[in-house]
Design a protein around this motif. Structure first.
Motif, PDB file in Angstrom:
ATOM      1  N   PRO A  64       0.822  -1.218   0.000  1.00 23.06           N
ATOM      2  CA  PRO A  64       0.000   0.000   0.000  1.00 23.06           C
ATOM      3  C   PRO A  64       0.854   1.265   0.000  1.00 23.06           C
ATOM      4  CG  PRO A  64      -0.809  -1.570   1.622  1.00 23.06           C
ATOM      5  CD  PRO A  64       0.505  -2.093   1.143  1.00 23.06           C
ATOM      6  N   CYS A  65       0.329   2.306  -0.628  1.00 22.27           N
ATOM      7  CA  CYS A  65       1.006   3.602  -0.652  1.00 22.27           C
ATOM      8  C   CYS A  65       0.587   4.436   0.551  1.00 22.27           C
ATOM      9  CB  CYS A  65       0.631   4.386  -1.914  1.00 22.27           C
ATOM     10  SG  CYS A  65       1.412   3.809  -3.410  1.00 22.27           S
ATOM     11  N   PRO A  66       1.530   5.057   1.232  1.00 19.81           N
ATOM     12  CA  PRO A  66       1.133   6.018   2.263  1.00 19.81           C
ATOM     13  C   PRO A  66       0.499   7.244   1.612  1.00 19.81           C
ATOM     14  CG  PRO A  66       3.510   6.068   1.936  1.00 19.81           C
ATOM     15  CD  PRO A  66       2.988   4.924   1.123  1.00 19.81           C
ATOM     16  N   MET A  67      -0.345   7.921   2.363  1.00 14.66           N
ATOM     17  CA  MET A  67      -1.026   9.110   1.861  1.00 14.66           C
ATOM     18  C   MET A  67      -0.319  10.365   2.368  1.00 14.66           C
ATOM     19  SD  MET A  67      -3.412  10.527   0.120  1.00 14.66           S
ATOM     20  CE  MET A  67      -4.604   9.231  -0.252  1.00 14.66           C
ATOM     21  N   GLY A 100      -1.708  12.694  -3.898  1.00 12.16           N
ATOM     22  CA  GLY A 100      -1.245  12.591  -2.526  1.00 12.16           C
ATOM     23  C   GLY A 100      -0.466  11.322  -2.261  1.00 12.16           C
ATOM     24  N   ARG A 101      -0.794  10.273  -2.974  1.00 15.85           N
ATOM     25  CA  ARG A 101      -0.032   9.029  -2.841  1.00 15.85           C
ATOM     26  C   ARG A 101       1.261   9.087  -3.658  1.00 15.85           C
ATOM     27  NH1 ARG A 101      -5.484   6.809  -3.012  1.00 15.85           N
ATOM     28  NH2 ARG A 101      -5.935   5.788  -1.026  1.00 15.85           N
ATOM     29  N   ALA A 102       1.161   9.566  -4.884  1.00 21.05           N
ATOM     30  CA  ALA A 102       2.345   9.608  -5.749  1.00 21.05           C
ATOM     31  C   ALA A 102       3.428  10.535  -5.201  1.00 21.05           C
ATOM     32  CB  ALA A 102       1.944  10.045  -7.159  1.00 21.05           C
ATOM     33  N   PHE A 103       3.015  11.598  -4.481  1.00 21.44           N
ATOM     34  CA  PHE A 103       3.967  12.592  -3.961  1.00 21.44           C
ATOM     35  C   PHE A 103       3.870  12.705  -2.442  1.00 21.44           C
ATOM     36  CE2 PHE A 103       3.295  13.630  -8.370  1.00 21.44           C
ATOM     37  CZ  PHE A 103       4.554  13.978  -8.828  1.00 21.44           C
ATOM     38  N   CYS A 104       3.643  11.564  -1.789  1.00 15.70           N
ATOM     39  CA  CYS A 104       3.389  11.602  -0.345  1.00 15.70           C
ATOM     40  C   CYS A 104       4.592  12.103   0.449  1.00 15.70           C
ATOM     41  CB  CYS A 104       2.966  10.229   0.160  1.00 15.70           C
ATOM     42  SG  CYS A 104       4.259   8.974   0.066  1.00 15.70           S
ATOM     43  N   GLY A 105       5.804  11.932  -0.065  1.00 13.78           N
ATOM     44  CA  GLY A 105       6.992  12.328   0.670  1.00 13.78           C
ATOM     45  C   GLY A 105       7.497  13.715   0.333  1.00 13.78           C
ATOM     46  N   PHE A 106       6.699  14.478  -0.416  1.00  8.97           N
ATOM     47  CA  PHE A 106       7.143  15.793  -0.871  1.00  8.97           C
ATOM     48  C   PHE A 106       6.193  16.881  -0.362  1.00  8.97           C
ATOM     49  CE2 PHE A 106       8.677  12.554  -3.773  1.00  8.97           C
ATOM     50  CZ  PHE A 106      10.034  12.843  -3.796  1.00  8.97           C
ATOM     51  N   GLY A 107       6.504  18.110  -0.676  1.00 14.66           N
ATOM     52  CA  GLY A 107       5.725  19.228  -0.166  1.00 14.66           C
ATOM     53  C   GLY A 107       4.323  19.304  -0.736  1.00 14.66           C
ATOM     54  N   VAL A 108       3.503  20.105  -0.100  1.00  9.00           N
ATOM     55  CA  VAL A 108       2.127  20.304  -0.548  1.00  9.00           C
ATOM     56  C   VAL A 108       2.095  20.825  -1.976  1.00  9.00           C
ATOM     57  CG1 VAL A 108       0.064  21.730  -0.206  1.00  9.00           C
ATOM     58  CG2 VAL A 108       1.159  20.628   1.746  1.00  9.00           C
ATOM     59  N   GLU A 109       2.980  21.763  -2.307  1.00  7.12           N
ATOM     60  CA  GLU A 109       2.961  22.363  -3.640  1.00  7.12           C
ATOM     61  C   GLU A 109       3.234  21.338  -4.733  1.00  7.12           C
ATOM     62  OE1 GLU A 109       1.910  25.342  -4.511  1.00  7.12           O
ATOM     63  OE2 GLU A 109       1.391  25.574  -2.401  1.00  7.12           O
ATOM     64  N   SER A 110       4.114  20.365  -4.454  1.00  6.69           N
ATOM     65  CA  SER A 110       4.401  19.316  -5.445  1.00  6.69           C
ATOM     66  C   SER A 110       3.151  18.496  -5.743  1.00  6.69           C
ATOM     67  CB  SER A 110       5.510  18.392  -4.933  1.00  6.69           C
ATOM     68  OG  SER A 110       6.737  19.070  -4.798  1.00  6.69           O
TER      69      SER A 110
END
Length: 360
Positions: A64-67, A100-110
């Motif tokens: 599973p992907c983290p959100m 949100g899953r694809a970029f869960c480890g990055f900033g809100v803007e990403s």
């Protein structure tokens, strides 16, 4: 720089994207091993659960992907932007959750920038899939010509689709090179050619062959979508690596896996709309398969192509050394590659919870 890759005791068989010989069709596996996938139970008109066997076949789709912790904020900001540019995402579409899953480890803007592009792309896609314009090659040509004009002179934007595109183009390209902009516009042109071919097929009552379909589908998916990972992460992949066979395979395989998964999830809805541009329909027509067997055949193709994705990613560290990347360069490019590795599972979870492909 190493890339984090999932492992599995039963890796999927490898196969090229152009393979057309049907495997011996079998019934899809039980949804075992999917404990914890998010979202409420979906109604019987939803086909996305037919993808669940892939969680056992495909290493990059097994966990599973983290959100993103700020997905609520991303969704709220996305809704405000969509209203400002005149787009109306259907209730339950959940594009912010895929981002949100694809970029869960990055900033809100990403994550927010990618969610905006997804919202725009799916609205744009519906112009061809669900409206008469999808049968008119001249309208397809004119629409893509308008977008190219907006990219070069944003003041020409008029419709919500054009206004949203112009807004996103300005925000996205201000941080990217001329080379990247040309690459994006080439992908947009490729999508236009593919959409024109689909329009011609619809008018002629023609179903693409299994040999023709992968390239056509790669075009209609929007090749530029995969280029957008770079500005979302504030990275630009060096030209030498970007043009290598390994990187091109990585990107194309991610495109194929996500597009074909989308086909399995949407084939009930597209069949109801009379659209033949779906890998399940293509397989069923070409090989005389039942729906169940055709889905199993496409799932096998997805599993094989996902192994191409994983194999390409494993080859990147050696290429980083060959190109003489610094530790920082290797780290930045690895972020882009890891986003491609995350995309199939992120999309699967979104397909399972989104209302986009519900059939009444």
């Amino acid at each position: 720089m190493s890339l984090s890759l999932s492992s599995s005791p039963s890796p999927a068989p490898t196969a090229s994207a152009a393979s057309t010989e049907p495997a011996s069709p079998a019934s899809p596996a039980s949804p075992a091993g999917t404990t914890g996938h998010p979202g409420p139970p979906r109604p019987s008109g939803v086909a996305a659960p037919l993808l669940l066997p892939l969680t056992e076949l495909v290493p990059v789709m097994s966990a599973p992907c983290p959100m993103h912790p700020s997905v609520g904020l991303i969704g709220a900001e996305l809704a405000v932007w969509a209203r400002e540019v005149g787009l109306e995402p259907p209730p339950g579409a959940g594009f912010e959750r895929m981002a949100g899953r694809a970029f869960c480890g990055f900033g809100v803007e990403s994550a927010l920038l990618f969610a905006k592009w997804l919202t725009w792309l799916f609205h744009f896609d519906d112009e061809w899939d669900e409206k008469p314009a999808g049968r008119a090659a001249e309208i397809v040509e004119a629409t893509f010509a308008r977008l190219d004009l907006v990219a070069r002179a944003p003041a020409h934007a008029s419709s919500p689709i054009e206004l949203a595109f112009g807004d996103l183009w300005k925000v996205t390209t201000e941080r990217m090179s001329t080379r990247w902009r040309h690459r994006f516009l080439a992908g947009l042109a490729a999508q236009g050619e593919a959409c024109r071919t689909e329009a011609e097929n619809r008018c002629a009552g023609r179903v693409p062959s299994p040999a023709q379909y992968p390239r056509l589908r790669r075009g209609t998916a929007g090749p530029y979508l995969f280029d957008l990972v770079e500005p979302c992460l504030g990275v630009e992949v060096p030209a030498g690596l970007r043009e290598s066979t390994t990187w091109r395979t990585l990107v194309d395989a991610c495109n194929d896996v996500t597009a074909w998964c989308n086909d399995v999830a949407s084939h009930h809805k597209e069949r109801a709309n009379g659209d033949v541009h779906n890998y399940v329909t293509v397989a069923a027509t070409a090989f005389g398969l039942s729906d169940t067997a055709a889905v199993a055949w496409v799932n096998n193709r997805i599993a094989a192509r996902a192994e191409d994705l994983r194999t390409s990613a494993r080859r990147l560290p050696a290429l980083f050394d060959r190109f003489g990347f610094s530790t920082g360069q290797a780290r930045d490019v690895s972020k882009v590659a890891c986003a491609f590795l995350t995309a199939p599972r992120a999309q699967l979870e979104w397909l399972l919870e989104s209302s986009r492909y519900d059939v009444p």
